[in-house]
Motif scaffolding. Structure first.
Motif, PDB file in Angstrom:
ATOM      1  N   ASP A   1      -5.770   0.709  -4.313  1.00  0.00           N
ATOM      2  CA  ASP A   1      -4.134   0.408  -3.835  1.00  0.00           C
ATOM      3  C   ASP A   1      -4.015  -0.744  -4.727  1.00  0.00           C
ATOM      4  O   ASP A   1      -2.847  -1.347  -4.939  1.00  0.00           O
ATOM      5  N   GLY A   2      -4.969  -1.446  -5.256  1.00  0.00           N
ATOM      6  CA  GLY A   2      -4.947  -2.676  -6.368  1.00  0.00           C
ATOM      7  C   GLY A   2      -6.174  -2.874  -7.092  1.00  0.00           C
ATOM      8  O   GLY A   2      -6.836  -2.296  -6.702  1.00  0.00           O
ATOM      9  N   GLN A   3      -5.982  -3.883  -7.994  1.00  0.00           N
ATOM     10  CA  GLN A   3      -7.186  -4.031  -9.078  1.00  0.00           C
ATOM     11  C   GLN A   3      -7.183  -5.588  -9.141  1.00  0.00           C
ATOM     12  O   GLN A   3      -6.250  -6.133  -9.027  1.00  0.00           O
TER      13      GLN A   3
ATOM     14  N   LYS B   1       0.764  -1.049  -0.054  1.00  0.00           N
ATOM     15  CA  LYS B   1       0.001  -0.059   0.054  1.00  0.00           C
ATOM     16  C   LYS B   1       0.796   1.264  -0.070  1.00  0.00           C
ATOM     17  O   LYS B   1       1.814   1.453   0.956  1.00  0.00           O
ATOM     18  N   GLY B   2       0.752   2.098  -0.991  1.00  0.00           N
ATOM     19  CA  GLY B   2       1.435   3.401  -0.855  1.00  0.00           C
ATOM     20  C   GLY B   2       2.778   3.081  -1.668  1.00  0.00           C
ATOM     21  O   GLY B   2       3.439   4.214  -1.954  1.00  0.00           O
ATOM     22  N   VAL B   3       3.142   2.041  -2.204  1.00  0.00           N
ATOM     23  CA  VAL B   3       4.300   1.677  -2.657  1.00  0.00           C
ATOM     24  C   VAL B   3       4.098   1.576  -4.200  1.00  0.00           C
ATOM     25  O   VAL B   3       4.633   2.228  -5.293  1.00  0.00           O
ATOM     26  N   ARG B   4       3.336   0.637  -4.624  1.00  0.00           N
ATOM     27  CA  ARG B   4       2.880   0.369  -6.089  1.00  0.00           C
ATOM     28  C   ARG B   4       1.469  -0.452  -6.104  1.00  0.00           C
ATOM     29  O   ARG B   4       1.203  -0.941  -5.046  1.00  0.00           O
ATOM     30  N   PRO B   5       0.777  -0.460  -7.240  1.00  0.00           N
ATOM     31  CA  PRO B   5      -0.488  -1.090  -7.199  1.00  0.00           C
ATOM     32  C   PRO B   5      -0.561  -2.372  -7.034  1.00  0.00           C
ATOM     33  O   PRO B   5       0.551  -3.003  -7.839  1.00  0.00           O
ATOM     34  N   ILE B   6      -1.276  -3.058  -6.484  1.00  0.00           N
ATOM     35  CA  ILE B   6      -1.304  -4.410  -6.115  1.00  0.00           C
ATOM     36  C   ILE B   6      -1.974  -5.105  -7.468  1.00  0.00           C
ATOM     37  O   ILE B   6      -3.113  -4.717  -7.857  1.00  0.00           O
TER      38      ILE B   6
ATOM     39  N   ALA C   1      -8.211   6.448   0.493  1.00  0.00           N
ATOM     40  CA  ALA C   1      -7.219   7.359   0.915  1.00  0.00           C
ATOM     41  C   ALA C   1      -7.252   7.126   2.701  1.00  0.00           C
ATOM     42  O   ALA C   1      -6.270   7.257   3.214  1.00  0.00           O
ATOM     43  N   GLU C   2      -8.717   6.740   3.136  1.00  0.00           N
ATOM     44  CA  GLU C   2      -8.835   6.797   4.385  1.00  0.00           C
ATOM     45  C   GLU C   2      -8.369   5.248   5.166  1.00  0.00           C
ATOM     46  O   GLU C   2      -7.893   5.238   6.353  1.00  0.00           O
ATOM     47  N   ALA C   3      -8.289   4.186   4.181  1.00  0.00           N
ATOM     48  CA  ALA C   3      -8.311   2.889   4.536  1.00  0.00           C
ATOM     49  C   ALA C   3      -6.693   2.678   5.108  1.00  0.00           C
ATOM     50  O   ALA C   3      -5.875   2.971   4.486  1.00  0.00           O
ATOM     51  N   PRO C   4      -6.365   2.101   6.388  1.00  0.00           N
ATOM     52  CA  PRO C   4      -4.911   1.897   6.616  1.00  0.00           C
ATOM     53  C   PRO C   4      -4.627   0.564   6.002  1.00  0.00           C
ATOM     54  O   PRO C   4      -3.223   0.081   6.202  1.00  0.00           O
ATOM     55  N   ILE C   5      -5.320  -0.136   5.273  1.00  0.00           N
ATOM     56  CA  ILE C   5      -4.814  -1.448   4.524  1.00  0.00           C
ATOM     57  C   ILE C   5      -5.416  -1.503   3.157  1.00  0.00           C
ATOM     58  O   ILE C   5      -6.128  -0.429   2.666  1.00  0.00           O
ATOM     59  N   PRO C   6      -4.834  -2.336   2.294  1.00  0.00           N
ATOM     60  CA  PRO C   6      -5.002  -2.158   0.699  1.00  0.00           C
ATOM     61  C   PRO C   6      -6.422  -2.319   0.464  1.00  0.00           C
ATOM     62  O   PRO C   6      -7.259  -3.170   1.154  1.00  0.00           O
ATOM     63  N   VAL C   7      -6.792  -1.472  -0.596  1.00  0.00           N
ATOM     64  CA  VAL C   7      -8.168  -1.395  -0.990  1.00  0.00           C
ATOM     65  C   VAL C   7      -7.793  -2.116  -2.443  1.00  0.00           C
ATOM     66  O   VAL C   7      -7.387  -1.296  -3.551  1.00  0.00           O
ATOM     67  N   ILE C   8      -8.480  -3.175  -2.699  1.00  0.00           N
ATOM     68  CA  ILE C   8      -8.523  -3.940  -4.145  1.00  0.00           C
ATOM     69  C   ILE C   8      -9.682  -3.784  -4.814  1.00  0.00           C
ATOM     70  O   ILE C   8     -10.872  -4.196  -4.301  1.00  0.00           O
TER      71      ILE C   8
ATOM     72  N   LYS D   1     -22.617   4.094   4.962  1.00  0.00           N
ATOM     73  CA  LYS D   1     -22.775   2.667   5.545  1.00  0.00           C
ATOM     74  C   LYS D   1     -21.454   1.925   4.758  1.00  0.00           C
ATOM     75  O   LYS D   1     -20.605   1.082   5.527  1.00  0.00           O
ATOM     76  N   ILE D   2     -21.032   2.325   3.565  1.00  0.00           N
ATOM     77  CA  ILE D   2     -19.678   1.715   2.983  1.00  0.00           C
ATOM     78  C   ILE D   2     -18.471   2.168   3.542  1.00  0.00           C
ATOM     79  O   ILE D   2     -17.697   1.517   3.977  1.00  0.00           O
ATOM     80  N   LYS D   3     -18.571   3.329   4.229  1.00  0.00           N
ATOM     81  CA  LYS D   3     -17.347   3.804   4.615  1.00  0.00           C
ATOM     82  C   LYS D   3     -17.151   3.264   6.150  1.00  0.00           C
ATOM     83  O   LYS D   3     -15.876   2.941   6.759  1.00  0.00           O
ATOM     84  N   ALA D   4     -18.245   3.193   6.743  1.00  0.00           N
ATOM     85  CA  ALA D   4     -18.611   2.251   8.014  1.00  0.00           C
ATOM     86  C   ALA D   4     -17.914   0.859   7.932  1.00  0.00           C
ATOM     87  O   ALA D   4     -17.310   0.360   8.746  1.00  0.00           O
ATOM     88  N   ASP D   5     -18.408   0.381   6.738  1.00  0.00           N
ATOM     89  CA  ASP D   5     -18.022  -1.119   6.644  1.00  0.00           C
ATOM     90  C   ASP D   5     -16.568  -1.086   6.374  1.00  0.00           C
ATOM     91  O   ASP D   5     -15.745  -1.942   7.007  1.00  0.00           O
ATOM     92  N   ALA D   6     -15.939  -0.007   5.776  1.00  0.00           N
ATOM     93  CA  ALA D   6     -14.545  -0.318   5.327  1.00  0.00           C
ATOM     94  C   ALA D   6     -13.573  -0.145   6.748  1.00  0.00           C
ATOM     95  O   ALA D   6     -12.595  -0.841   6.978  1.00  0.00           O
ATOM     96  N   ARG D   7     -14.042   0.742   7.586  1.00  0.00           N
ATOM     97  CA  ARG D   7     -13.525   1.021   8.867  1.00  0.00           C
ATOM     98  C   ARG D   7     -13.658  -0.549   9.870  1.00  0.00           C
ATOM     99  O   ARG D   7     -12.716  -0.737  10.434  1.00  0.00           O
ATOM    100  N   ALA D   8     -14.955  -0.871   9.572  1.00  0.00           N
ATOM    101  CA  ALA D   8     -14.957  -2.108  10.634  1.00  0.00           C
ATOM    102  C   ALA D   8     -14.087  -3.142  10.061  1.00  0.00           C
ATOM    103  O   ALA D   8     -13.372  -4.071  10.753  1.00  0.00           O
ATOM    104  N   VAL D   9     -13.932  -3.576   8.770  1.00  0.00           N
ATOM    105  CA  VAL D   9     -13.296  -4.586   8.197  1.00  0.00           C
ATOM    106  C   VAL D   9     -11.687  -4.479   8.686  1.00  0.00           C
ATOM    107  O   VAL D   9     -11.066  -5.159   9.020  1.00  0.00           O
TER     108      VAL D   9
END
Ligand code: KIV
Ligand code: NA
Length: 268
Positions: free
Chosen positions: A210-212, A14-19, A194-201, A163-171
């Motif tokens: 962070d990836g596709q 995450k933040g280095v290159r797309p996954i 931008a908000e998530a601390p983990i990779p978002v695919i 709701k989706i933002k809350a889901d992202a935080r919860a996961v």
């Protein structure tokens, strides 16, 4: 044989290159894709693109395990993630662990993916604390098709977006090493990434994810039942298969195939 990519390796990207990720269901396809991706997903989409079901719901845990094991045998370097099918985890955290531990033990895959946000937080935490890495999946979640009455882009109003933002935080808080964000309005997908601390695919999400990931059959032109907007055709293998089958049929009928070079003759 080089070490397989780990979930820690994925997080570190995450933040280095797309996954980079694609689905795979069979050993030969896994072998072809393995050098080009960071992780291979045995998606329950196989129910639709391989088995001809109309939804992913009929897919069983045994089916996922059989295909998961094939993909592990066919690959050497990618992280392998197996989808938890409908009905194998929604009942509760113990059921989820029982199913997920079978997946890891019987396939050799290193992680599972399951659909759901806030309502799955407790389950995701239970699994990750007990040795099962989890990739989340929020936004458009195909196993909910009967509740939503179709496959609808998510985040179209402020209510859905919250709701989706809350889901992202919860996961993320539950310990997932990343999550798939599917079928979600682009500006919202960008914000969540931008908000998530983990990779978002992303799949049908945003170039800024962070990836596709794509379903291989979709991007290769091997599944033509329905072509969603998020799919880019990188090849048209369906047309190649049709051409090859037609050429074969013509040669058989004209007795041009097999030639004698394809037969076994006694040595003289
Ligand atoms: O089943 C699947 O292939 C998936 C991907 C589309 C993320 O869940
Ligand atoms: Na899936």
């Amino acid at each position: 044989r080089s070490r397989r990519t780990s979930v820690a390796d994925i997080k570190a990207l995450k933040g280095v290159r797309p996954i980079v990720s694609l689905t795979a269901y069979t050993a030969p396809m896994a072998a072809l894709l393995d050098p080009h991706v960071d992780f291979l997903l045995i998606g329950d989409s196989l129910g639709m693109v391989v088995y001809g079901f109309e939804t992913t719901l009929p897919v069983t845990l045994d089916l996922m395990i059989a295909h998961g094991a094939a993909v592990v045998r066919g690959s050497t370097t990618s992280l392998v993630v197996v989808d938890m099918p409908f009905g194998s985890y929604q009942e509760g955290r113990e059921q989820a662990f029982r199913s997920a531990s079978r997946v890891l033990a019987e396939t050799g895959a290193q992680a599972v993916k399951l659909e759901g946000g806030e309502e799955m937080g407790e389950t995701i935490r239970f699994l990750t604390e007990r040795g099962v890495p989890v990739l989340g999946h929020i936004g458009l979640t195909p196993q909910m098709v009967n509740v939503y009455g179709g496959y609808k882009t998510q985040g179209r109003n402020q209510f859905q977006a919250a709701k989706i933002k809350a889901d992202a935080r919860a996961v993320a808080e539950a310990g997932a090493f990343g999550f798939v964000l599917e079928g979600t309005m682009e500006p919202l997908a960008r914000d969540i990434t931008a908000e998530a601390p983990i990779p978002v695919i992303g799949i049908g999400a945003s170039p800024q994810c962070d990836g596709q990931i794509l379903v291989s059959e979709d991007m290769l032109g091997l599944y033509n039942e329905f072509i969603p907007r998020h799919v880019k055709r990188f090849a048209d293998l369906g047309a190649e298969v049709s051409k090859a089958a037609a050429a074969y049929a013509e040669e058989v009928k004209a007795r041009r195939f097999p030639g004698l070079e394809h037969t076994f003759q006694p040595k003289v």
